[in-house]
Design an enzyme around this catalytic site. Structure first.
Site, PDB file in Angstrom:
ATOM      1  CD  GLU A  25      -2.939   1.037   2.540  1.00 38.38           C
ATOM      2  OE1 GLU A  25      -2.880   0.148   3.193  1.00 38.38           O
ATOM      3  OE2 GLU A  25      -3.802   1.986   2.485  1.00 38.38           O
ATOM      4  CG  ASN A 170      -9.575  -1.498   2.243  1.00 40.48           C
ATOM      5  OD1 ASN A 170      -9.196  -2.611   2.172  1.00 40.48           O
ATOM      6  ND2 ASN A 170      -9.221  -0.479   3.046  1.00 40.48           N
ATOM      7  CD  GLU A 171     -10.223  -2.442   6.802  1.00 42.87           C
ATOM      8  OE1 GLU A 171     -10.045  -1.314   7.377  1.00 42.87           O
ATOM      9  OE2 GLU A 171      -9.629  -3.426   7.300  1.00 42.87           O
ATOM     10  CE1 TYR A 236      -3.204  -6.031   9.180  1.00 43.47           C
ATOM     11  CE2 TYR A 236      -5.758  -5.252   9.172  1.00 43.47           C
ATOM     12  CZ  TYR A 236      -4.390  -5.548   8.653  1.00 43.47           C
ATOM     13  OH  TYR A 236      -3.924  -5.041   7.321  1.00 43.47           O
ATOM     14  CD  GLU A 289      -6.076  -4.591   4.591  1.00 46.56           C
ATOM     15  OE1 GLU A 289      -5.681  -4.311   5.533  1.00 46.56           O
ATOM     16  OE2 GLU A 289      -6.497  -3.908   3.667  1.00 46.56           O
ATOM     17  CD  GLN A 338       0.271  -2.691   3.859  1.00 40.13           C
ATOM     18  OE1 GLN A 338       0.958  -1.987   3.460  1.00 40.13           O
ATOM     19  NE2 GLN A 338      -1.116  -1.805   4.367  1.00 40.13           N
TER      20      GLN A 338
HETATM   21  O1  AHR Z   1      -2.819  -2.463   6.486  1.00 38.55           O
HETATM   22  C1  AHR Z   1      -2.913  -1.355   6.951  1.00 38.55           C
HETATM   23  C2  AHR Z   1      -4.559  -0.888   7.062  1.00 38.55           C
HETATM   24  O2  AHR Z   1      -5.365  -1.843   7.721  1.00 38.55           O
HETATM   25  C3  AHR Z   1      -4.986  -0.973   5.576  1.00 38.55           C
HETATM   26  O3  AHR Z   1      -4.867   0.388   4.952  1.00 38.55           O
HETATM   27  C4  AHR Z   1      -6.548  -1.015   5.983  1.00 38.55           C
HETATM   28  O4  AHR Z   1      -7.263  -1.602   4.976  1.00 38.55           O
HETATM   29  C5  AHR Z   1      -6.568  -1.863   7.300  1.00 38.55           C
HETATM   30  O5  AHR Z   1      -7.317  -1.290   8.104  1.00 38.55           O
END
Ligand code: AHR
Length: 461
Positions: A25, A170-171, A236, A289, A338
């Site tokens: 990104e 995205n999200e 995450y 992600e 990433q």
């Molecule tokens: O990977 C970092 C961020 O995490 C990304 O930009 C977003 O899609 C997610 O919340």
């Protein structure tokens, strides 16, 4: 410690190797200053960091997602194509600094080709339009004598880029991010326009839609399941907590799996007036992600994205990969977030680059994974094992020993090779000077193998 690892002879499902992907990104020094570093003597004439490229080739993700992430809300692809001096140098109002105009669509696709990854692009819904996204599809995939296909040719790329995987937003549910699509009805209405424009431009592309909670997902699938190839799920963990993986499966993954199963059973009704085909295959999940992201904010790390991973984090990654393999009947794509510098397996500063601990499980699983999943049973709570079958009939077991004691594993067949990946302690963290990860071949040729403390084993049978 002793364990028995048994497995069924029948395979459960095929494994799509697109689960071994990564993500880049325009965020901090992931692209600008990581992948592309124009002023740096370590870079080539196009600004591509040669040392980082070599590490990415070694990692060799199967699929690479770009250009965001949250930043897609300000990303206009036409600003970053063509001659460098005609490209726009835009402020990165989402994450700070500027967008790396030196690394646009063509450079991204070239990078993918060099590292052996399938390109995956996320389009801008908040400030972009369906028409702009469709023109991006034509720029990438067009073969006719038409404006955007010719624009690509005029930039020196005669052959189409053949970008097959496209994320529609995205999200989008996230209120702090740009866009009106936080309201699911707005998301659906606008996503449908993107689908029409983009599929009319190239009917062969595969689409990924944003998922969120049960209500959102049901609404999206009620309206878009006939054209939905993948539902995007993000994951995450704040720290390498092994229990987190089970909770994620139970609370986040399993409900989406159940929902897509429901919609996969339904017959697709689709008007031929749409002039493009409906989805032909079952809907899958794109876990596009995932990683450990500790959110350690500091003055030099404003979004807490510069995670340095200890060996325990690498064991967590191996266990996460085991979980994904077990769910590979539903997960068709996955991208570790990433790839460089930002919550990443590869780190670079202006003087050099190195592999973080989490690099190793990613590389070894991608390299050694078979094409079908086996039903594996392991009777020790500190050992987590999965099995995969190769087309040539060989079997690869991945066994993660998270305990400080060695485990003797009894197998049903003789091991012909045993690769071990470990560190001497769970707490070791690689840096520019030190790589603490050891990768070596252990003795094989027996139906018993030793799984050392805090280790990942790749066992060939
Ligand atoms: O990977 C970092 C961020 O995490 C990304 O930009 C977003 O899609 C997610 O919340």
């Amino acid at each position: 410690m002793k364990t028995k690892i048994t497995f069924s002879k029948d395979t459960k499902n095929q494994i799509d190797h697109k689960i071994f992907g990564n993500f880049i990104e325009h965020l901090e020094n992931c692209i600008l200053g990581g992948i592309c570093d124009p002023e740096n003597p370590l870079s080539d004439e196009k600004g591509i960091r040669k040392d980082v490229l070599e590490l990415c080739k070694d990692l060799s993700p199967s699929i690479l997602r770009f250009p965001g992430g949250t930043v897609v809300g300000i990303y206009h692809w036409q600003d970053h194509v063509g001659p460098l001096n005609e490209r726009k140098k835009m402020k990165n109002i989402i994450w700070g600094d500027r967008l790396c105009h030196e690394f646009g669509t063509a450079e991204f696709v070239e990078y993918c080709r060099k590292i052996g990854a399938e390109p995956m692009i996320c389009v801008n819904m908040p400030t972009g339009s369906a028409e702009e996204a469709a023109h991006w599809v034509e720029y990438c995939n067009g073969t006719d004598d038409t404006y955007y296909a010719n624009l690509r040719r005029s930039h020196g790329y005669e052959e189409p880029f053949n970008v097959k995987y496209w994320c529609i937003g995205n999200e989008s549910n996230a209120e702090p991010d740009l866009g009106w699509q936080h309201d699911v009805n707005v998301y659906i209405r606008e996503a449908w326009e993107f689908v029409k424009y983009m599929k009319l431009t190239d009917p062969t592309i595969k689409l990924v839609f944003v998922s969120h909670d049960e209500e959102w997902n049901r609404a999206v699938l009620d309206s878009l399941s006939s054209v939905c190839d993948y539902m995007s799920v993000h994951c995450y963990a704040r720290k390498p907590d092994y229990g987190f993986i089970g909770r994620f499966v139970e609370r986040n993954l399993a409900p989406v799996e159940a929902l897509i199963d429901e919609y996969n059973k339904k017959e697709i009704e689709f008007s031929h007036w749409y002039r493009f085909p409906h989805r032909a295959e079952p809907i899958k999940i794109a876990l596009d992600e995932w990683n450990i992201w500790s959110h350690n904010f500091s003055e030099t790390d404003r979004y807490g994205l510069m995670d340095r991973y200890d060996w325990k984090s690498a064991l967590w990654v191996a266990k996460f990969l085991n979980m994904m393999l077990r769910h590979s009947d539903h997960i068709g794509i996955a991208n570790m977030a990433q790839m460089v510098n930002v919550i990443a397996p590869i780190c670079a500063d202006k003087d050099g680059s190195f592999r973080q601990t989490i690099f190793y499980p990613m590389r070894e699983y991608r390299k050694h994974c078979g094409t079908a999943l086996l039903d594996v049973c392991c009777d020790c709570e500190n050992v987590d094992a999965v099995g995969t079958l190769h087309e040539n009939g060989q079997i690869t077991l991945f066994a993660v020993n998270t305990s400080g004691d060695a485990a003797t594993a009894e197998l049903e067949l003789k091991a012909t090779a045993h690769k071990v990946i470990l560190c001497d302690s769970e707490n070791l963290i690689n840096d520019m000077q030190n790589d603490y990860v050891k990768v070596f071949d252990a003795p094989a040729d027996s139906d018993t193998v030793i799984l050392p403390p805090y280790s990942i084993s790749v066992i060939r049978l």
